[in-house]
Design a protein around this motif. Structure first.
Motif, PDB file in Angstrom:
ATOM      1  N   ALA A  85       0.923  14.313  -8.709  1.00  0.00           N
ATOM      2  CA  ALA A  85       1.728  15.844  -8.357  1.00  0.00           C
ATOM      3  C   ALA A  85       1.875  16.209  -9.975  1.00  0.00           C
ATOM      4  O   ALA A  85       1.810  17.075 -10.616  1.00  0.00           O
ATOM      5  N   LEU A  86       2.515  15.198 -10.598  1.00  0.00           N
ATOM      6  CA  LEU A  86       2.979  15.504 -11.993  1.00  0.00           C
ATOM      7  C   LEU A  86       1.900  15.561 -13.556  1.00  0.00           C
ATOM      8  O   LEU A  86       2.465  16.568 -14.151  1.00  0.00           O
ATOM      9  N   SER A  93      -4.490   4.501  -3.279  1.00  0.00           N
ATOM     10  CA  SER A  93      -5.232   5.612  -4.506  1.00  0.00           C
ATOM     11  C   SER A  93      -6.048   6.383  -3.977  1.00  0.00           C
ATOM     12  O   SER A  93      -5.526   7.718  -3.980  1.00  0.00           O
ATOM     13  N   VAL A  94      -6.847   5.886  -2.875  1.00  0.00           N
ATOM     14  CA  VAL A  94      -7.582   7.016  -2.139  1.00  0.00           C
ATOM     15  C   VAL A  94      -6.094   7.888  -1.296  1.00  0.00           C
ATOM     16  O   VAL A  94      -6.664   9.178  -0.796  1.00  0.00           O
ATOM     17  N   LEU A  95      -5.843   7.049  -0.716  1.00  0.00           N
ATOM     18  CA  LEU A  95      -4.609   7.487   0.591  1.00  0.00           C
ATOM     19  C   LEU A  95      -3.494   8.782  -0.348  1.00  0.00           C
ATOM     20  O   LEU A  95      -3.797  10.218  -0.417  1.00  0.00           O
ATOM     21  N   ALA A  96      -3.271   8.409  -2.214  1.00  0.00           N
ATOM     22  CA  ALA A  96      -2.659   9.283  -2.412  1.00  0.00           C
ATOM     23  C   ALA A  96      -3.242  10.649  -2.752  1.00  0.00           C
ATOM     24  O   ALA A  96      -3.384  11.627  -3.689  1.00  0.00           O
ATOM     25  N   ILE A  97      -4.976  10.134  -3.730  1.00  0.00           N
ATOM     26  CA  ILE A  97      -5.997  11.086  -4.202  1.00  0.00           C
ATOM     27  C   ILE A  97      -5.715  11.989  -2.398  1.00  0.00           C
ATOM     28  O   ILE A  97      -5.931  13.899  -2.706  1.00  0.00           O
ATOM     29  N   VAL A 139       0.689  -1.391  -0.064  1.00  0.00           N
ATOM     30  CA  VAL A 139       0.179  -0.094  -0.177  1.00  0.00           C
ATOM     31  C   VAL A 139       1.036   1.106   0.239  1.00  0.00           C
ATOM     32  O   VAL A 139       1.048   2.211  -0.560  1.00  0.00           O
ATOM     33  N   LEU A 140       1.832   1.411   0.837  1.00  0.00           N
ATOM     34  CA  LEU A 140       2.818   2.996   1.118  1.00  0.00           C
ATOM     35  C   LEU A 140       3.640   2.596  -0.003  1.00  0.00           C
ATOM     36  O   LEU A 140       3.826   3.434  -0.825  1.00  0.00           O
ATOM     37  N   SER A 141       4.119   1.521  -0.953  1.00  0.00           N
ATOM     38  CA  SER A 141       4.799   1.879  -2.487  1.00  0.00           C
ATOM     39  C   SER A 141       3.472   2.807  -3.470  1.00  0.00           C
ATOM     40  O   SER A 141       3.831   3.190  -4.439  1.00  0.00           O
ATOM     41  N   ILE A 142       2.531   2.018  -3.064  1.00  0.00           N
ATOM     42  CA  ILE A 142       1.368   2.201  -4.320  1.00  0.00           C
ATOM     43  C   ILE A 142       1.465   3.385  -4.026  1.00  0.00           C
ATOM     44  O   ILE A 142       0.931   5.085  -4.416  1.00  0.00           O
ATOM     45  N   PHE A 143       1.028   4.271  -3.026  1.00  0.00           N
ATOM     46  CA  PHE A 143       0.831   5.552  -2.256  1.00  0.00           C
ATOM     47  C   PHE A 143       1.919   6.250  -3.037  1.00  0.00           C
ATOM     48  O   PHE A 143       0.946   7.614  -3.627  1.00  0.00           O
ATOM     49  N   LEU A 144       2.821   6.154  -2.544  1.00  0.00           N
ATOM     50  CA  LEU A 144       4.055   7.316  -2.255  1.00  0.00           C
ATOM     51  C   LEU A 144       4.263   7.618  -4.234  1.00  0.00           C
ATOM     52  O   LEU A 144       4.273   8.355  -4.777  1.00  0.00           O
ATOM     53  N   VAL A 145       4.340   6.242  -5.027  1.00  0.00           N
ATOM     54  CA  VAL A 145       4.422   5.880  -6.655  1.00  0.00           C
ATOM     55  C   VAL A 145       3.166   6.724  -7.254  1.00  0.00           C
ATOM     56  O   VAL A 145       3.192   8.027  -8.088  1.00  0.00           O
ATOM     57  N   LEU A 146       1.635   6.744  -6.865  1.00  0.00           N
ATOM     58  CA  LEU A 146       0.234   7.501  -7.580  1.00  0.00           C
ATOM     59  C   LEU A 146       0.731   8.408  -7.103  1.00  0.00           C
ATOM     60  O   LEU A 146       0.044   9.648  -7.580  1.00  0.00           O
ATOM     61  N   GLY A 173      -7.725   9.208 -12.880  1.00  0.00           N
ATOM     62  CA  GLY A 173      -6.827   8.979 -12.954  1.00  0.00           C
ATOM     63  C   GLY A 173      -6.249   8.022 -11.988  1.00  0.00           C
ATOM     64  O   GLY A 173      -5.503   6.784 -12.693  1.00  0.00           O
ATOM     65  N   VAL A 174      -5.981   8.272 -11.317  1.00  0.00           N
ATOM     66  CA  VAL A 174      -5.009   7.854 -10.235  1.00  0.00           C
ATOM     67  C   VAL A 174      -5.622   6.470  -9.819  1.00  0.00           C
ATOM     68  O   VAL A 174      -5.250   5.527  -9.812  1.00  0.00           O
ATOM     69  N   LEU A 175      -7.220   7.026  -9.689  1.00  0.00           N
ATOM     70  CA  LEU A 175      -7.985   5.798  -9.249  1.00  0.00           C
ATOM     71  C   LEU A 175      -7.956   4.456  -9.925  1.00  0.00           C
ATOM     72  O   LEU A 175      -7.585   3.542  -9.337  1.00  0.00           O
ATOM     73  N   LEU A 176      -7.869   4.645 -11.291  1.00  0.00           N
ATOM     74  CA  LEU A 176      -7.464   4.152 -11.947  1.00  0.00           C
ATOM     75  C   LEU A 176      -6.421   3.209 -12.511  1.00  0.00           C
ATOM     76  O   LEU A 176      -6.594   2.618 -12.826  1.00  0.00           O
ATOM     77  N   VAL A 177      -5.331   3.864 -12.472  1.00  0.00           N
ATOM     78  CA  VAL A 177      -3.692   3.352 -12.685  1.00  0.00           C
ATOM     79  C   VAL A 177      -3.565   2.778 -11.440  1.00  0.00           C
ATOM     80  O   VAL A 177      -3.225   1.199 -11.482  1.00  0.00           O
ATOM     81  N   GLY A 178      -4.598   2.698 -10.431  1.00  0.00           N
ATOM     82  CA  GLY A 178      -3.763   2.271  -8.391  1.00  0.00           C
ATOM     83  C   GLY A 178      -5.016   0.915  -8.944  1.00  0.00           C
ATOM     84  O   GLY A 178      -4.094  -0.733  -8.395  1.00  0.00           O
TER      85      GLY A 178
END
Length: 291
Positions: free
Chosen positions: A33-34, A226-230, A21-28, A262-267
């Motif tokens: 952000a980009l 994905s939710v954490l990234a959002i 989850v941490l790796s998914i969060f950081l990458v997404l 996009g973040v949600l879909l990619v995750g």
């Protein structure tokens, strides 16, 4: 003894899920952000270009009706972001406030001219467009001079082209890294269950039946990351919006919706695809190859 081993296995499993989850969060988060930067790059560059002023000076012969007519023309012009009329008396007073000396007392008259400070819309702050605008304004016989920083305009536009090119390269690189990192995390997670997969296969379970719980679990982990990234992206947008309120990033719901979606879909997609191929790999291995 068995209870201690079960607790150890449980802690190990939780640690594995947390790292995924941490790796998914950081990458997404980095990818999102980009994405926000890429989508809003035009708005950011336009905001910078719109700060480059153009000043139109009028001859002393220009009376109020001529100035008012020019004011009306600017108000109706599609290329104007904002403008302000500066009376020569106000300009003289501002000069005194800055320099600290009243040059009018020395000269005995006000040598300054009435002027308009103009800020063009970002799309028109390019060499060709400014020249056309400048030529149109100069048709007014009462205009004495038009001043703007030509060198700065060229420099800004050249740098924007270079930055846009490198942003595209970096975006593609980050997208590739995102897929590789999430794929590696999911493969490692499946690797720890390789014996369970082979045992289920040996007792007659079908490949689709074996894959199903692993895929659902990976989708849940992808959704969580994905939710954490959002949430982190919302915090980032709020912070940037506080620093640069003129960009209105927090109110650009379309751009935010595209990035968050996009973040949600990619995750979800990357975790699903990675899990499918990882489980497929272990399903096709011989028992001896598991060790």
């Amino acid at each position: 003894m068995a209870s201690s081993f079960e607790q150890y296995q449980k802690r190990r499993l939780i640690s594995s899920y947390f790292s995924v989850v941490l790796s998914i969060f950081l990458v997404l988060f980095l990818l999102g952000a980009l994405g926000l930067f890429v989508i809003n790059s035009k708005k950011i560059t336009n905001d910078f270009k719109e700060d480059i002023p153009m000043t139109v000076f009028f001859k002393n012969e220009a009376n109020d009706s001529i100035l008012n007519a020019f004011d009306t023309d600017l108000k109706n012009a599609r290329y104007i972001k904002e403008y302000a009329f500066v009376h020569k008396d106000s300009a003289a007073k501002n000069n005194v406030d800055i320099v600290g000396k009243d040059f009018m007392e020395f000269l005995g008259f006000n040598p300054l001219q009435n002027s308009f400070d103009i800020n063009l819309k970002g799309d028109y702050v390019v060499a060709d467009s400014i020249k056309k605008i400048e030529s149109g304004i100069k048709k007014n016989e009462f205009v004495s001079e038009i001043i703007y920083d030509k060198t700065l305009v060229d420099l800004v536009n050249n740098n924007i082209k270079k930055i846009s090119f490198w942003i595209l390269i970096i975006s593609g690189f980050f997208a590739l890294i995102a897929m590789l990192l999430i794929n590696s995390s999911m493969r490692l997670s499946i690797y720890s269950h390789r014996f369970t997969i082979k045992t289920m296969q040996m007792v007659g379970a079908t490949k689709s039946f074996i894959r199903k719980p692993f895929i659902w679990r990976s989708i849940k982990l992808g959704l969580t990351g994905s939710v954490l990234a959002i949430i982190a992206l919302i915090a980032l947008v709020s912070y940037v919006d506080g620093l640069l309120p003129q960009l209105h990033l927090a109110k650009d719901y379309v751009s935010l919706g595209i990035v968050f979606g996009g973040v949600l879909l990619v995750g979800i997609l990357i975790t699903w695809i990675s899990t499918f191929f990882a489980t497929q790999r272990f399903l096709n291995l011989r028992t001896d190859d598991l060790y």
